[in-house]
Design an enzyme around this catalytic site. Structure first.
Site, PDB file in Angstrom:
ATOM      1  N   CYS A  94       0.773  -1.251  -0.067  1.00 26.11           N
ATOM      2  CA  CYS A  94      -0.017   0.149  -0.105  1.00 26.11           C
ATOM      3  C   CYS A  94       0.796   1.108  -0.154  1.00 26.11           C
ATOM      4  O   CYS A  94       0.374   2.297  -0.452  1.00 26.11           O
ATOM      5  CB  CYS A  94      -1.021  -0.211   1.247  1.00 26.11           C
ATOM      6  SG  CYS A  94      -1.997  -1.451   1.272  1.00 26.11           S
ATOM      7  N   HIS A 360      -9.521   2.511  -2.452  1.00 26.45           N
ATOM      8  CA  HIS A 360      -8.065   2.110  -2.206  1.00 26.45           C
ATOM      9  C   HIS A 360      -7.567   1.244  -3.470  1.00 26.45           C
ATOM     10  O   HIS A 360      -7.004   0.046  -3.155  1.00 26.45           O
ATOM     11  CB  HIS A 360      -7.892   1.676  -0.968  1.00 26.45           C
ATOM     12  CG  HIS A 360      -6.494   1.180  -0.452  1.00 26.45           C
ATOM     13  ND1 HIS A 360      -5.334   1.620  -0.731  1.00 26.45           N
ATOM     14  CD2 HIS A 360      -6.051   0.188   0.538  1.00 26.45           C
ATOM     15  CE1 HIS A 360      -4.190   1.100  -0.151  1.00 26.45           C
ATOM     16  NE2 HIS A 360      -4.596   0.496   0.625  1.00 26.45           N
ATOM     17  N   CYS A 390      -0.738   2.333   6.697  1.00 24.97           N
ATOM     18  CA  CYS A 390      -0.353   0.692   7.040  1.00 24.97           C
ATOM     19  C   CYS A 390       0.122   0.159   5.901  1.00 24.97           C
ATOM     20  O   CYS A 390      -0.223   0.414   4.695  1.00 24.97           O
ATOM     21  CB  CYS A 390      -1.355   0.249   7.885  1.00 24.97           C
ATOM     22  SG  CYS A 390      -3.095  -0.053   7.224  1.00 24.97           S
ATOM     23  N   GLY A 392       0.891  -4.104   4.292  1.00 23.54           N
ATOM     24  CA  GLY A 392       1.009  -5.365   4.455  1.00 23.54           C
ATOM     25  C   GLY A 392       2.027  -5.825   5.044  1.00 23.54           C
ATOM     26  O   GLY A 392       3.383  -5.556   4.662  1.00 23.54           O
TER      27      GLY A 392
END
Length: 404
Positions: A94, A360, A390, A392
């Protein structure tokens, strides 16, 4: 000793975000969409010769299929840039395209480059969230030490909700506010500076013609895509409360309080002070600092709690100096946990809504939300803005921008 240069953003454009897997961009290739936003960023800087761009650093979370084979280089060439402009694809899930901005800034700071393209692209319609052929090392499943690596993102959100005592009611209220803010922002034209309208072409079978002639004729339909598809005017607390948990039987994380799967792309031009003068460019913002920190994979959503203080320390700034905080809403549970742990001012966190409403598109989100921060702090005359998320497998990333 080499004197570090400053790194400036002179263009920041993004596509509207499409809903996956059946939204406006569901049939648009991510390399073509990347080429579109690259051209859009260059259109913001007409005095810049594209040949001056030394490299394109592009984020993509699942670089396979139509966004594989070094999508960065493909996007550069499809955009019509000179062959001399290179390209490299970066994957930090992300935070992929926030990382590309930081990498571009780093090269400029040390004098290795003067003009770089930082971007991100992702099609969650055309490439599955877990990739085409996911493969975990068997060692991950030997005991509990590394098992969090294999946790689905929703399960990590459940872990955060439990440990930080984030209730279902609070998650749903946060999600509702995300939609309300996003709808209000769209109505007020708040995204107009950052969004690049995209012409979407669809080729569909002409059933009427085929019935008459037997030929496989095709209808070509074109639509102008100008607004993010995700925000819902019709959602309310009652509707969100009716949704069932999807990751744990007695959990609290639902489709309604989680980020939407999406398609999109964004691109920024990052330059040195020398390039500003040489190419007669006007800076939108200065890239101030970047930090990334690791956390246990099973609670990956808490990552910004560690990254934000470090980014502030590197910048020599304090939290109360931030006028805008774009906290990517992977899940309401992790967003609220981070907000409460750090005491963030909720009035300045995602003032235009976040990923729960807006979407997203994984590796593109950093570039997309960076455009939101940069144009937002300029529009509201704020000095500093932060983008954080955040990541992964247990990471958090944060970057700080200063309005120029």
């Amino acid at each position: 000793m080499t004197t570090l240069q400053q790194a400036y953003i002179v263009a920041a454009k993004r596509s509207p975000i499409g809903k996956a897997p059946r939204g406006m961009l569901s049939h648009t290739r991510p390399d073509d969409l990347l080429a579109t936003v690259i051209r859009g960023a260059l259109a913001q800087t007409p005095t810049l010769d594209p040949a001056a761009i030394e490299d394109a650093i592009v984020g993509c979370a699942i670089p396979e299929g139509p966004q594989g084979l070094n999508v960065a280089r493909k996007g550069v060439l499809l955009a019509g840039l000179p062959d001399s402009v290179a390209g490299v694809t970066v994957n930090r899930f992300c935070a992929s395209s926030l990382t590309t901005i930081a990498m571009a800034a780093d090269r400029i700071r040390v004098g290795e480059a003067d003009v770089l393209l930082a971007a991100g692209t992702e099609s969650m319609s055309l490439v599955p969230t877990m990739g085409v052929s996911t493969s975990f090392s068997p060692a991950i499943f030997d005991g509990d030490e590394n098992l969090g690596i294999a946790y689905g993102m929703g399960l990590t959100a459940e872990q955060v909700a439990t440990r930080w005592k984030v209730s279902r009611e609070d998650q749903d209220a946060f999600a509702l506010r995300s939609h309300q803010r996003a709808v209000a922002a769209q109505d007020a034209g708040e995204f107009s500076d950052e969004i690049l309208p995209v012409e979407v072409t669809r080729r569909l079978p002409d059933l009427a013609a085929a019935a008459q002639s037997g030929a496989a004729d095709v209808l070509v339909a074109q639509r102008r895509f100008t607004l993010d598809e995700g925000p819902r005017r019709d959602t309310n607390a009652e509707a969100l409360a009716k949704l069932k948990p999807v990751f744990a039987m007695r959990g609290s994380v639902t489709a309604g309080n989680s980020s939407q799967t999406s398609d999109g792309a964004g691109a920024l031009l990052v330059v040195s002070e020398r390039a500003l003068k040489t190419h007669n460019l006007t800076p939108l913002a200065r890239f101030v600092s970047f930090a990334v920190k690791g956390v246990p994979p099973e609670i990956m959503g808490i990552g910004p709690k560690e990254a934000i203080p470090h980014a502030l320390k590197l910048a020599g700034l304090t939290l109360d100096q931030m006028g805008w905080i774009e906290l990517n809403e992977a899940f309401a549970a992790q967003s609220l946990a981070v907000i409460r742990e750090l005491g963030l001012n909720e009035d300045i966190v995602n003032p235009l809504g976040g990923a729960i409403a807006l979407g997203h598109p994984l590796g593109a989100t950093g570039a997309i939300r960076a455009a939101t921060v940069i144009h937002g702090i300029r529009r509201r005359n704020l000095q500093y803005g932060m983008l954080t998320m955040c990541v992964g497998t247990g990471m958090g990333a944060a970057g700080i921008f200063e309005r120029m």
